[in-house]
Design an enzyme around this catalytic site. Structure first.
Site, short mmCIF file in Angstrom:
data_model
loop_
_atom_site.label_atom_id
_atom_site.label_comp_id
_atom_site.label_asym_id
_atom_site.label_seq_id
_atom_site.Cartn_x
_atom_site.Cartn_y
_atom_site.Cartn_z
CB SER A 89 27.46 41.98 39.76
OG SER A 89 28.51 42.58 38.86
CE1 TYR A 133 30.96 39.51 40.29
CE2 TYR A 133 30.82 38.31 42.76
CZ TYR A 133 30.46 39.42 41.88
OH TYR A 133 29.95 40.39 42.29
CE LYS A 184 27.16 38.71 43.27
NZ LYS A 184 26.63 38.78 44.93
C1 WQD Z 1 37.83 48.34 36.19
C2 WQD Z 1 38.59 49.07 34.96
C3 WQD Z 1 40.12 47.47 33.85
C4 WQD Z 1 42.75 47.32 37.68
C5 WQD Z 1 34.97 44.16 38.29
C6 WQD Z 1 33.85 43.20 38.64
C7 WQD Z 1 32.45 43.64 38.93
C8 WQD Z 1 32.39 44.29 40.16
C9 WQD Z 1 33.36 45.67 39.95
C10 WQD Z 1 31.71 43.07 41.90
C11 WQD Z 1 38.59 48.11 33.57
C12 WQD Z 1 41.04 48.53 34.58
C13 WQD Z 1 41.77 47.51 36.72
C14 WQD Z 1 43.99 47.63 37.16
C15 WQD Z 1 43.55 48.53 35.22
N1 WQD Z 1 32.67 43.40 41.24
N2 WQD Z 1 41.97 48.13 35.35
N3 WQD Z 1 44.25 48.00 35.95
O1 WQD Z 1 36.43 44.64 36.08
O2 WQD Z 1 35.09 46.88 35.74
O3 WQD Z 1 34.66 45.09 37.50
O4 WQD Z 1 34.82 44.84 39.76
O5 WQD Z 1 30.51 42.94 41.58
O6 WQD Z 1 31.66 42.49 38.84
O7 WQD Z 1 33.79 42.33 37.23
O8 WQD Z 1 36.45 46.72 37.84
O9 WQD Z 1 38.07 47.85 39.07
O10 WQD Z 1 38.69 45.47 37.95
O11 WQD Z 1 38.46 47.48 36.30
O12 WQD Z 1 43.61 49.01 34.08
O13 WQD Z 1 45.09 47.02 37.98
O14 WQD Z 1 39.94 49.18 35.11
O15 WQD Z 1 40.73 46.96 32.70
O16 WQD Z 1 38.81 48.59 32.36
P1 WQD Z 1 35.53 45.66 36.61
P2 WQD Z 1 38.08 46.83 37.88
#
Ligand code: WQD
Length: 330
Positions: free
Chosen positions: A124, A148, A152
């Site tokens: 990741s 998590y 990785k």
């Molecule tokens: C994306 C953007 C949030 C939800 C994570 C893991 C990463 C990978 C993918 C496994 C950010 C914003 C999100 C919400 C929001 N997983 N957001 N409201 O955090 O980039 O990555 O998932 O491998 O390892 O860290 O993904 O989809 O949670 O967030 O505003 O309800 O959307 O702040 O900017 P993230 P995400």
């Protein structure tokens, strides 16, 4: 080749199995169903016409895993099986370290015992920690912000040391950015249990009316519109990257970013979702989510040069396919 896919009934694993079968590989699935559904097996059969051999086991169980290698001449493994919620890992660190590290160690040990030389690992972009994008594979890794991510980074080190000690063992470490979207059939897609942590499945459920509105975690970042910027990649592009990686893998430790090389903000993604699908996604801006970084996107050149792989699908296809799956997935 005959490929063992651990976690093969999960979101990325199931899409990868479709692409492996399309490329005439034989697939065996090991999955403990802790975060996937047995119904996916029938959907894989519906889409490909083939029902892969399935073993309901936990990859940390060396005895059960050995039986699979005893009964099948395996040419390579793709290791997806693992716990993957950033938030949950903070409250359950021991479960995450045990499950994600022991599964990687046991699987590597059994591979070496049976002379299986190709090992593709689901890593990741989280391993980069908080450093400026575009992120490149030769960058020094920074401490991640959650257990998590640490599992990785540690798994990458375990696999690297194992390759150094076993010259016939070869590894590809694939660092995913933000996988989203679904299979064009609408039969497979991201189907997390409970309230989604990730943005796209949450948006889909708001559009469907299952959730009231989306909370946007902060609009005061140093980005194009203040909201978080990420490198969203269509899960089918990601799956194709795995097929290229295992077909090209022959020696050593090979690290690849699987991303598009482009950043998209939360607001840009929501607006694309509403425009492409002609639906409304009510939202409100709230405070930042702890652990979030402003911007994260890939330098995707290495995979293009060495694997002859490049993401082909854009945000429009991602939001279209995610919505089609959500509508069909009752
Ligand atoms: C994306 C953007 C949030 C939800 C994570 C893991 C990463 C990978 C993918 C496994 C950010 C914003 C999100 C919400 C929001 N997983 N957001 N409201 O955090 O980039 O990555 O998932 O491998 O390892 O860290 O993904 O989809 O949670 O967030 O505003 O309800 O959307 O702040 O900017 P993230 P995400």
């Amino acid at each position: 080749m005959k490929i063992l896919v651990t976690g093969g009934l999960g979101f990325i694993g199931s899409h990868t199995i479709i692409e492996l079968i399309k490329n005439n590989h034989e697939v065996i699935i090991a999955d403990n169903l802790i975060n996937s559904k047995i119904e996916v097996l029938d959907k894989l059969c519906q889409i490909t016409g083939i029902k892969p051999a399935f073993y309901q086991i936990d990859v940390t169980d060396e005895e059960k895993l050995t039986e699979i290698f005893e009964n099948n001449k395996i040419d390579g493994v793709i290791h997806f099986a693992g716990l993957k919620s950033v938030g949950e890992s903070v409250s359950k660190p021991l479960e995450y370290y045990y499950n994600n590290l022991v599964s990687t160690m046991v699987l590597s040990k059994v591979c070496i015992k049976y002379g299986v030389q190709k090992f593709v690992f689901s890593s990741s972009a989280t391993v980069y920690g908080d450093q400026p994008s575009p992120l490149r594979e030769d960058m020094e890794l920074k401490k991640t912000t959650n257990p998590y991510g640490e599992t990785k980074a540690m798994s990458e080190r375990i696999l690297t040391d194992t390759v150094n000690a076993n010259k016939d063992f070869a590894v590809s470490l694939l660092r995913y950015f933000n996988p989203v979207g679904a299979h064009e059939s609408g039969l497979l897609g991201e189907d997390p249990n409970g309230i989604p942590n990730n943005l796209m499945p949450f948006v889909s459920k708001v559009a469907k009316g299952q959730l009231k509105k989306l909370s946007i975690f902060g609009d005061d970042y140093e980005t194009v519109d203040g909201t978080g910027v990420r490198d969203y990649i269509h899960v089918v592009d990601l799956a194709k990257g795995h097929v290229k990686a295992i077909e090209k893998l022959d020696s050593g430790v090979n690290i690849y970013n699987l991303g598009t090389g482009r950043g998209t903000s939360v607001l840009e993604l929501i607006n694309a979702f509403m425009k492409v699908n002609a639906v409304d996604v009510p939202y409100e801006i709230v405070g930042r989510r702890p652990g979030d970084i402003a911007t994260c996107y890939a330098d995707a050149d290495k995979a293009e040069k060495e694997l002859n792989w490049k993401a082909e699908l854009g945000i429009e296809e991602m939001v279209r396919d995610a919505w089609k799956f959500e509508q069909q997935n009752v």
